[in-house]
Design an enzyme around this catalytic site. Structure first.
Site, short mmCIF file in Angstrom:
data_model
loop_
_atom_site.label_atom_id
_atom_site.label_comp_id
_atom_site.label_asym_id
_atom_site.label_seq_id
_atom_site.Cartn_x
_atom_site.Cartn_y
_atom_site.Cartn_z
N ALA A 1 5.14 -8.30 -0.54
CA ALA A 1 5.74 -9.62 -0.32
C ALA A 1 4.76 -10.63 0.27
CB ALA A 1 6.95 -9.50 0.59
N HIS A 2 3.83 -10.20 1.12
CA HIS A 2 2.96 -11.18 1.76
C HIS A 2 1.95 -11.79 0.79
CE1 HIS A 2 0.21 -7.71 2.07
NE2 HIS A 2 -0.75 -8.59 2.23
N GLN B 1 -0.82 -9.08 -7.03
CA GLN B 1 -1.41 -10.41 -7.12
C GLN B 1 -0.67 -11.33 -8.09
OE1 GLN B 1 -3.66 -11.86 -5.32
NE2 GLN B 1 -4.21 -10.06 -4.11
N CYS C 1 -22.53 -7.28 2.85
CA CYS C 1 -22.84 -7.68 4.22
C CYS C 1 -21.61 -8.18 4.97
CB CYS C 1 -23.92 -8.75 4.22
SG CYS C 1 -23.68 -10.02 2.99
N THR D 1 0.83 -1.21 0.00
CA THR D 1 0.00 0.00 0.00
C THR D 1 0.86 1.25 0.00
OG1 THR D 1 -1.86 -1.08 1.11
CG2 THR D 1 -1.70 1.30 1.35
#
Length: 461
Positions: free
Chosen positions: A195-196, A177, A320, A70
């Site tokens: 990296a995650h 991704q 929801c 981010t």
């Protein structure tokens, strides 16, 4: 317990764990220092940067490590906009970008700049011509993800990059991704990743900026990471991220083929096992490990909790399941069903038996949720003494309840008759037209009501 949410965070790769533990012992010192421990840390940092740059397809001096994906997106967009401020303050993005990109665009708008969102088709894919039409003389930057994080659709990066190159506009690619599966198509000017997403540790992002791209880092800077990520680096995590990226790339071709076959099985069998399901996303040009589907008459949060009780960890883009009470901006941009949305993203190494068990469990779980909500179970009854028009008041009720109430009364009007559903839930704007398409009825349109919105449906069978 089968973990089927690798698109959010992939389990730590064994190579990442090994590299992390080793680097904790060898890479704890400041790599900017000249003494022995600092030089050792610097060697580790340089090796990690070279390995990562090779995987990305850039020069090592074009790559900076950031505290997150981010942060890489925010800093990449802000820096590119600042570097081209003389050109203008117009940013072009796709309507299905990660929220980090959209938040940067909204911040630009709040500061007086312009943001254009390029629409996508029902598969979630942009048309390069849409980018060509959106570019203007004052466009400073365009951004496009390599593959969508919610539905897996791959984007035409090379084609859009060519459109941007012809217009003299740099293209930032969010490769979070896809980077673990292979290099991004050529032509990009800036690239960000995390990296995650590929099995590295959390807290490591990367930002690549091609030489020649005008870039001005925002905020206070220091001498680290070319001034693009100030502060002491988390060197052990960076080393682990680089090691795991190299490891997953080495396994990518074989594992992608195996996972694609499992996902194909899910895509084919879920509509056979569960009635009233829409599988969304491009069926061919997609990530190998991800499939998303939406179930009519299902509360997404209830469905996720029920699957969790059965031992399956999945995610959702249903309204929801979020604090905003609005459907996912990705599903909304695609115009597909949002209720009962399930994203299955398989981690590397998942077994075929786990996927089969998921397919065995899913029909019963969906049936129980539908029964709890009072959803219809069969075809609409033939009208007897039917009304020409009917109004369903679903104000104050969240989807899928408005759709369930519509389904229950559609048989109370004759073929050609109208049902008007009053709803103040934003998800109804997607789910009522989607229900019409799935059940063979005509969606007439919407109009403002005294409260909420009136959605009109014409019975066709």
């Amino acid at each position: 317990m089968p973990y089927f949410d690798a698109a959010s965070a992939a389990p730590l790769h064994p190579v990442a764990r090994q590299a992390l533990l080793a680097a904790l012992d060898e890479g704890w010192a400041d790599p900017a220092r000249l003494y022995r421990e600092g030089r050792r840390a610097r060697l580790l940092l340089d090796a990690a940067r070279e390995a990562t740059a090779e995987a990305v397809g850039c020069r090592p001096d074009e790559l900076a490590f950031t505290p997150s994906g981010t942060r890489a997106l925010h800093d990449g967009i802000a820096g590119a906009l600042a570097g081209r401020r003389r050109t203008g303050r117009h940013l072009v993005v796709s309507a299905v970008e990660h929220s980090a990109v959209l938040h940067s665009g909204e911040a630009l708008e709040a500061d007086g700049g312009d943001l254009t969102r390029v629409p996508v088709d029902r598969a979630g894919r942009v048309d390069p011509a849409g980018y060509a039409a959106a570019l203007r003389p004052d466009t400073a930057l365009a951004a496009l993800q390599s593959a969508n994080h919610e539905v897996g659709t791959e984007q035409p990066v090379a084609e859009v990059a060519e459109v941007c190159r012809a217009a003299g506009v740099p293209l930032l690619v969010d490769a979070a991704q896809s980077l673990g599966w292979g290099p991004v198509d050529p032509g990009w000017s800036l690239l960000a990743a995390s990296a995650h997403k590929w099995g590295g540790p959390a807290g490591v992002g990367l930002l690549a900026v091609r030489k020649g791209v005008r870039f001005a880092a925002r905020g206070p800077v220091d001498e680290r990471e070319s001034g693009r990520a100030p502060g002491f680096p988390d060197l052990p995590a960076i080393v682990a991220a680089a090691a795991s990226l190299r490891a997953v790339r080495a396994e990518a071709a074989e594992e992608a083929a195996r996972l694609r076959a499992l996902v194909d099985r899910v895509r084919a069998r879920v509509p056979e096992l569960v009635p009233d399901v829409e599988v969304v996303g491009d069926p061919v040009r997609r990530l190998p490990h991800l499939v998303t589907f939406s179930c009519l008459y299902v509360d997404g949060e209830a469905l996720l909790h029920a699957l969790d009780r059965e031992g399956f960890s999945v995610s959702s883009g249903s309204s929801c399941t979020s604090s905003t009470l609005e459907p996912s901006h990705v599903l909304r941009a695609m115009g597909v069903l949002s209720e009962g949305n399930v994203r299955v993203s398989l981690p590397r190494g998942v077994s075929s038996e786990d996927v089969e068990e998921f397919l065995r469990v899913l029909p019963g779980v969906v049936r129980e949720v539908r029964e709890h909500l009072g959803a219809p179970t069969g075809a609409a009854p033939a009208p007897v003494g039917a009304e020409e028009d009917l109004v369903v008041d679903s104000l104050g009720k969240r989807c899928p309840i408005p759709v369930i109430e519509l389904a229950k009364v559609i048989g109370d009007v004759p073929v050609g008759g109208l049902v008007t559903v009053l709803s103040d839930d934003e998800a109804a704007r997607l789910d009522i037209p989607a229900w019409c398409g799935m059940r063979g009825h005509e969606y007439v349109g919407e109009s403002p009501a005294e409260r909420g919105v009136a959605y009109r449906v014409r019975r066709r069978s």
